[in-house]
Scaffold this motif. Structure first.
Motif, PDB file in Angstrom:
ATOM      1  N   HIS A 120       0.940  -1.406  -0.301  1.00  0.00           N
ATOM      2  CA  HIS A 120      -0.042  -0.083  -0.086  1.00  0.00           C
ATOM      3  C   HIS A 120       1.134   1.155  -0.020  1.00  0.00           C
ATOM      4  N   TYR A 121       0.087   1.609  -1.087  1.00  0.00           N
ATOM      5  CA  TYR A 121       1.106   3.411  -0.984  1.00  0.00           C
ATOM      6  C   TYR A 121       0.602   4.908  -0.751  1.00  0.00           C
ATOM      7  N   SER A 122       1.067   5.725  -0.340  1.00  0.00           N
ATOM      8  CA  SER A 122       1.001   7.201  -0.425  1.00  0.00           C
ATOM      9  C   SER A 122       1.676   7.882  -1.398  1.00  0.00           C
ATOM     10  N   TRP A 123       1.215   8.340  -2.211  1.00  0.00           N
ATOM     11  CA  TRP A 123       2.085   9.485  -3.154  1.00  0.00           C
ATOM     12  C   TRP A 123       1.504  10.618  -3.456  1.00  0.00           C
ATOM     13  N   VAL A 124       1.904  11.908  -3.567  1.00  0.00           N
ATOM     14  CA  VAL A 124       1.824  12.647  -3.423  1.00  0.00           C
ATOM     15  C   VAL A 124       2.902  13.471  -4.379  1.00  0.00           C
ATOM     16  N   THR A 125       1.810  14.746  -5.306  1.00  0.00           N
ATOM     17  CA  THR A 125       2.777  15.973  -5.914  1.00  0.00           C
ATOM     18  C   THR A 125       2.471  17.679  -4.634  1.00  0.00           C
ATOM     19  N   GLY A 126       3.818  18.375  -5.591  1.00  0.00           N
ATOM     20  CA  GLY A 126       4.141  19.905  -5.130  1.00  0.00           C
ATOM     21  C   GLY A 126       4.571  19.651  -3.695  1.00  0.00           C
ATOM     22  N   GLU A 127       4.883  20.943  -3.173  1.00  0.00           N
ATOM     23  CA  GLU A 127       5.787  21.562  -1.727  1.00  0.00           C
ATOM     24  C   GLU A 127       4.844  21.324  -0.785  1.00  0.00           C
ATOM     25  N   GLU A 128       3.486  21.664  -0.523  1.00  0.00           N
ATOM     26  CA  GLU A 128       3.043  21.724   0.218  1.00  0.00           C
ATOM     27  C   GLU A 128       2.030  20.227   1.101  1.00  0.00           C
ATOM     28  N   ASN A 129       1.807  19.098  -0.271  1.00  0.00           N
ATOM     29  CA  ASN A 129       1.048  17.850  -0.349  1.00  0.00           C
ATOM     30  C   ASN A 129       2.545  17.203  -0.092  1.00  0.00           C
ATOM     31  N   THR A 130       3.975  17.034  -0.226  1.00  0.00           N
ATOM     32  CA  THR A 130       4.773  16.469   0.569  1.00  0.00           C
ATOM     33  C   THR A 130       5.570  17.274   1.557  1.00  0.00           C
ATOM     34  N   LYS A 131       5.388  18.635   1.947  1.00  0.00           N
ATOM     35  CA  LYS A 131       4.933  18.624   3.243  1.00  0.00           C
ATOM     36  C   LYS A 131       4.401  17.734   3.911  1.00  0.00           C
ATOM     37  N   TYR A 132       2.984  17.681   3.734  1.00  0.00           N
ATOM     38  CA  TYR A 132       1.416  17.584   4.840  1.00  0.00           C
ATOM     39  C   TYR A 132       2.854  15.471   4.733  1.00  0.00           C
ATOM     40  N   LEU A 133       2.670  15.383   3.676  1.00  0.00           N
ATOM     41  CA  LEU A 133       2.902  13.783   3.839  1.00  0.00           C
ATOM     42  C   LEU A 133       4.194  13.560   4.887  1.00  0.00           C
ATOM     43  N   LYS A 134       4.965  14.114   4.533  1.00  0.00           N
ATOM     44  CA  LYS A 134       6.276  13.949   5.954  1.00  0.00           C
ATOM     45  C   LYS A 134       5.348  14.075   7.124  1.00  0.00           C
ATOM     46  N   LYS A 135       4.817  14.771   7.303  1.00  0.00           N
ATOM     47  CA  LYS A 135       4.452  15.079   8.847  1.00  0.00           C
ATOM     48  C   LYS A 135       3.996  14.000   9.117  1.00  0.00           C
ATOM     49  N   ARG A 136       2.719  12.976   8.117  1.00  0.00           N
ATOM     50  CA  ARG A 136       2.091  11.975   8.028  1.00  0.00           C
ATOM     51  C   ARG A 136       2.748  10.953   8.938  1.00  0.00           C
ATOM     52  N   TYR A 137       4.050  10.858   8.159  1.00  0.00           N
ATOM     53  CA  TYR A 137       4.813   9.781   8.130  1.00  0.00           C
ATOM     54  C   TYR A 137       5.573  10.166   9.585  1.00  0.00           C
ATOM     55  N   GLU A 138       6.238  10.630   9.631  1.00  0.00           N
ATOM     56  CA  GLU A 138       6.457  11.273  10.788  1.00  0.00           C
ATOM     57  C   GLU A 138       5.834  10.805  12.480  1.00  0.00           C
ATOM     58  N   ALA A 139       4.254  11.489  12.372  1.00  0.00           N
ATOM     59  CA  ALA A 139       3.250  10.902  13.263  1.00  0.00           C
ATOM     60  C   ALA A 139       2.440   9.294  13.481  1.00  0.00           C
ATOM     61  N   LEU A 140       2.958   8.582  12.103  1.00  0.00           N
ATOM     62  CA  LEU A 140       2.649   7.568  12.192  1.00  0.00           C
ATOM     63  C   LEU A 140       3.735   6.275  12.944  1.00  0.00           C
ATOM     64  N   LYS A 141       4.891   6.867  12.005  1.00  0.00           N
ATOM     65  CA  LYS A 141       6.458   5.859  12.626  1.00  0.00           C
ATOM     66  C   LYS A 141       6.241   4.644  13.592  1.00  0.00           C
TER      67      LYS A 141
END
Length: 497
Positions: A120-141
């Protein structure tokens, strides 16, 4: 499945309305706990699993919150809310535990016929979405349920993960992705049929197809009298039941509205149909393996989250993109064009109007979706697959969903995404309304229904002991050791190692 005549005036402990994953799960759980209870399943179509449980109609083939970004929203302070993701992840593991129990006890021989390992993958484009996905990763890991999550912004890594999406991209494109290897793909149509086969072969509990429930009325002698019509012969019968479960997908609301309980008042429904782009090019199908979810557009509803999915349907690997929304007033794919009109009642009119008024962006979104051409849909796909060719993809109509509308003190009515169990005070009648995540969380939802309808069985010493064996996570606080132990057991039993 059988469509033979029902015995007239037979008393049942439980009648399940609808031949989908919900009724299959509830009926089998009931018989596992107390085999002596008399259970009947009624389905108006000529076979089971033809509506929302069907493989082509079901949007979520293993919703476990590993990649679905709408389950981890960004709060106003910029932090990521993960509580819903944790809940759904646990619910899906409970489903896997139930299926594992059936495999270990030789009820199911070959789990690969309904479940496969699939990243299962999550994938985004653009700076704002990349910031969001990194924060999501940090919150979940740091949570044990998600500790295997990987994050990358490197194109080379994405080419390894999902080459069909990553190829033909420029090095300076801002992209980010996460991966969780233990994801699955589930064919709920096959699973539903397997559960009904167990009921028929092991418990002599057959599904009665071509039987439509017209009404459910209070009964002086038992609890409920269920009026049933054979769809072919038009013969009408009245069956007595101590408990009734209405699990007829989008059709549940219209039947619930006929039941004389005050708990039904104020509920309405908003139908949304789904559509997929399905790949016809076998070479492309073999280039992609996994579920890849991205973010919905600004202001778009949760149901619109775009994803590129591998599916296994009728023994064949398929590739789907979507979903696209359509509009039909039907509440079921095989329903009536008058369903929406018939669902509007005096008691739910304020809720229906309030929900419509406060969801004008959703109406605008649906109108835009309905007006889309094949080129428009292909342009959406090209955000995922840059060189996608029109001739390689065709449109397929999926199932109908009916989103819940309910009373709201502030807005008059509120459109609610998700599922909800509506039941009488005494628990003798229950109904499931709503949609996603639906099938993936079916087991926990049906355990809730089972507890409402048969608390004496669930809370008996026998019931508690058996349920602890069947679904160890149910009603339990999870810790890392407990979670990982049973994750491994389920993976082994279901062939997902």
């Amino acid at each position: 499945m059988t469509s033979e005549t029902i015995n007239v005036n037979t008393d049942y402990d439980l009648i399940c309305v609808g031949g989908g994953i919900m009724s299959a799960s509830l009926a089998l759980l009931t018989k596992l706990i107390q085999p002596n209870l008399k259970v009947l399943i009624l389905e108006r179509l000529n076979d089971v699993a033809l509506e929302s449980s069907a493989a082509w109609n079901n949007a979520g083939t293993g919703h476990s919150a590993l990649c679905e970004l709408n389950y981890t929203p960004e709060k106003e302070d910029g932090s990521i809310e993960i509580s819903k993701a944790l809940k759904i992840c646990k619910q899906f593991e409970i489903s896997k535990q139930f299926w594992s129990y059936l495999v270990k006890h030789d009820f199911i021989e070959n789990p690969s016929e309904f479940i496969q390992k699939m990243p299962h993958y999550s994938w985004v484009t653009g700076e704002e979405n990349t910031k969001y996905l990194k924060k999501r990763y940090e919150a979940l890991k740091d949570h044990f349920m998600f500790e295997s999550i990987e994050f990358t912004e490197e194109l080379q890594k994405m080419l390894e993960w999902f080459p069909l999406i990553a190829k033909n991209r420029e090095e300076d494109e801002v992209l980010a992705a996460t991966k969780i290897e233990r994801g699955t793909g589930v064919n709920y149509g096959n699973l539903t049929r397997k559960l009904f086969e167990i009921l028929e072969k092991k418990y002599d509990t057959k599904v009665q197809c071509n039987h439509e429930v017209l009404d459910i009325d209070p009964d002086d002698d038992v609890e409920w009298s269920v009026k049933v019509q054979h769809t072919l012969t038009k013969e009408i019968q009245h069956l007595d039941a101590k408990h009734v479960f209405i699990g007829a997908g989008g059709g549940s609301l219209l039947l619930l509205q006929k039941v004389e309980i005050e708990e039904k008042d104020g509920y309405g429904g908003f139908p949304v149909s789904g559509e997929w782009l399905v790949c016809k090019n076998e070479e492309l199908i073999q280039q992609h393996l996994g579920k890849v979810y991205s973010k919905a557009g600004v202001g778009d509803p949760p149901m619109s989250v775009p994803h590129l999915d591998t599916r296994y349907i009728n023994g064949k690997r398929e590739l789907l993109f979507g979903p696209f929304a359509g509009f039909s007033p039907k509440f079921l794919k095989e329903g009536s064009r008058f369903d929406l009109f018939k669902s509007v009642k005096f008691d739910n009119l304020p809720a229906m109007f309030g929900a419509f008024w406060h969801n004008l962006p959703l109406t605008k979104y649906l109108v835009e979706q309905v007006l889309m051409s094949h080129d428009d849909r292909m342009n959406d796909l090209r955000k995922f697959v840059k060189d996608a060719k029109n001739e390689d993809w065709e449109l397929m109509i999926a199932g109908q969903r009916v989103q819940i509308i309910k009373k709201d003190a502030f807005e008059g009515g509120k459109l609610q995404f998700g599922t909800e169990v509506v039941h009488s005070k005494d628990g003798s009648i229950t109904a499931l309304l709503g949609a996603s995540p639906g099938a993936s969380t079916a087991v926990e939802i049906m355990l809730e229904v089972l507890e409402i309808a048969f608390p004496e069985e669930v809370h008996s010493e026998h019931g508690k002991k058996l349920l602890a064996e069947i679904v160890p996570f149910w009603k339990q606080e999870l810790n890392e050791e407990f979670f990982n132990e049973y994750l491994e057991k389920s993976s082994k039993a279901l062939g997902l190692e």
